[in-house]
Design an enzyme around this catalytic site. Structure first.
Site, PDB file in Angstrom:
ATOM      1  N   GLU A 261     -11.362   5.027   5.238  1.00 20.84           N
ATOM      2  CA  GLU A 261     -12.025   4.355   4.417  1.00 20.84           C
ATOM      3  C   GLU A 261     -12.084   2.531   5.096  1.00 20.84           C
ATOM      4  O   GLU A 261     -10.964   2.443   4.875  1.00 20.84           O
ATOM      5  CB  GLU A 261     -11.807   4.387   3.018  1.00 20.84           C
ATOM      6  CG  GLU A 261     -12.998   5.094   2.238  1.00 20.84           C
ATOM      7  CD  GLU A 261     -12.387   5.446   0.779  1.00 20.84           C
ATOM      8  OE1 GLU A 261     -12.009   6.754   0.586  1.00 20.84           O
ATOM      9  OE2 GLU A 261     -12.384   4.439   0.088  1.00 20.84           O
ATOM     10  N   HIS A 279     -17.045   6.276  -2.441  1.00 19.30           N
ATOM     11  CA  HIS A 279     -15.846   6.114  -3.436  1.00 19.30           C
ATOM     12  C   HIS A 279     -16.244   5.440  -4.830  1.00 19.30           C
ATOM     13  O   HIS A 279     -15.782   4.437  -5.416  1.00 19.30           O
ATOM     14  CB  HIS A 279     -14.612   5.114  -2.824  1.00 19.30           C
ATOM     15  CG  HIS A 279     -13.397   5.446  -3.209  1.00 19.30           C
ATOM     16  ND1 HIS A 279     -12.221   5.388  -2.653  1.00 19.30           N
ATOM     17  CD2 HIS A 279     -13.098   5.889  -4.648  1.00 19.30           C
ATOM     18  CE1 HIS A 279     -11.002   5.619  -3.439  1.00 19.30           C
ATOM     19  NE2 HIS A 279     -11.745   6.079  -4.582  1.00 19.30           N
TER      20      HIS A 279
HETATM   21  C1  DGY Z   1      -8.097   6.043  -8.271  1.00 26.09           C
HETATM   22  O1  DGY Z   1      -8.011   5.502  -9.296  1.00 26.09           O
HETATM   23  O2  DGY Z   1      -7.219   6.484  -7.785  1.00 26.09           O
HETATM   24  C2  DGY Z   1      -9.559   5.884  -7.720  1.00 26.09           C
HETATM   25  O3  DGY Z   1      -9.681   6.405  -6.237  1.00 26.09           O
HETATM   26  C3  DGY Z   1      -9.955   4.237  -7.780  1.00 26.09           C
HETATM   27  O4  DGY Z   1     -11.148   4.397  -8.426  1.00 26.09           O
END
Ligand code: DGY
Length: 322
Positions: A261, A279
């Site tokens: 990412e 995401h």
């Molecule tokens: C998390 O909270 O781990 C998410 O991937 C971020 O939004």
């Protein structure tokens, strides 16, 4: 006031809530700090508020220095934090569990429905402005009722996805390292992969789960099955996934997270049977405010109230602190 470094832009009213209790230095702009900016920004602080994009390791903790008491990680996943290194330095790490369960589960079901009912594919089709007409065989997808939903990792989010899947008439099975108190059947991962119509990943990223879904796992799935990943990108070997999709080893994939990412494997961008989101699992206003509040609470607990935060990942660090 205790000094806190914030690595990201936060939704209102979190900046104001932080500023009431702390002397805040926030990284400017929407791009995350470079490593150098993060090291420099953290130096001499009492607390840090960071995101999964920042690596919190021994080097960073040492650069922050001996005043550092708490790291609030604005995420439930904490694969970016070396918790043991923090514990060794008496630094408490807290994350944001619970408040993003529903949002992430809803996004997961959104992706499943989008993929199986071909919504984004249809949207792309219409935007190409080609000719089309309704017909009994035009752009057929498949429904959820009676399908088997295989949940890999039955934590909070996995459970919420299972419940939503059941509401759509799906039969739920799960794989997890240990048996869980749950109304669903636990299977070995290999059996789950062989049986599920929808395989949905909800395990944390750890050394054991990196590339859990590799070429071999994909080959074990049914040719009509789809893979959904809303946890962490590196749980899936993206190159193997592209190969499997191209070869028809599996029917489709819906991804919210990526191995490197924000890069997305170019092969994924070319495939119609793939739905991609950037995401967005916890990306609702309500959820992000709630996550911000948990971070503020963790900072306040340690730096103002002298107590261990409710969401401490390493209460041992608290006990060990001077
Ligand atoms: C998390 O909270 O781990 C998410 O991937 C971020 O939004």
């Amino acid at each position: 006031m205790p000094s806190v470094y914030v690595s990201c832009r936060l939704p209102e009213p979190i900046p104001a809530e932080l500023a009431r209790s702390f002397d805040v230095t926030a990284h400017p702009g929407d791009l995350p700090p470079t490593r150098e900016e993060l090291l420099a920004g953290s130096a001499g602080r009492d607390g840090l508020l960071v995101t999964p994009l920042e690596r919190i390791d021994a080097e960073l903790l040492d650069a922050a220095g001996p005043r550092l008491r708490v790291v609030a990680n604005h995420a439930v996943g904490y694969d970016n934090v070396d918790v043991a290194a923090a514990t060794a330095r008496g630094v408490v790490v807290a994350n944001t569990p619970g408040v993003l369960t529903r949002a992430t589960a809803e996004l997961t079901l959104t992706l499943v429905l989008d993929l199986l009912r071909r919504v984004t594919e249809g949207d792309r089709f219409l935007r190409r402005r080609g000719p089309w007409i309704w017909s009994p065989v035009f752009m057929l997808g498949s429904g959820l009722d009676g399908k088997t939903l295989g949940i890999v990792g039955l934590g909070r989010i996995g459970r919420a996805v299972a419940q939503l899947g059941e509401a759509f008439g799906m039969r739920v099975v799960y794989a997890s390292p240990r048996p869980q108190q749950a109304p669903w059947k636990r299977l070995e991962l290999a059996e789950l992969l062989a049986r599920a119509d929808v395989v949905s990943l909800h395990c944390p990223l750890t050394p054991e789960t990196r590339h859990l879904v590799d070429a071999q796992a994909l080959a074990a799935m049914r040719p009509s099955a789809v893979l959904v990943n809303t946890t962490r990108g590196p749980v899936v070997d993206e190159a193997a996934l592209v190969d499997a999709l191209r070869a028809g080893t599996i029917a489709g994939a819906a991804l919210d997270v990526y191995e490197r990412e924000p890069e997305v494997h170019p092969g994924l961008l070319e495939l119609e049977q793939v739905v991609l989101s950037p995401h967005l699992g916890s990306a609702t206003v309500e959820t992000r405010v709630a996550m911000g509040r948990l971070c503020v609470e963790a900072l306040e607990a340690v730096l103002l109230d002298g107590r261990c935060p409710a969401n401490a990942l390493d209460p041992a660090a608290w006990r060990a602190a001077p």
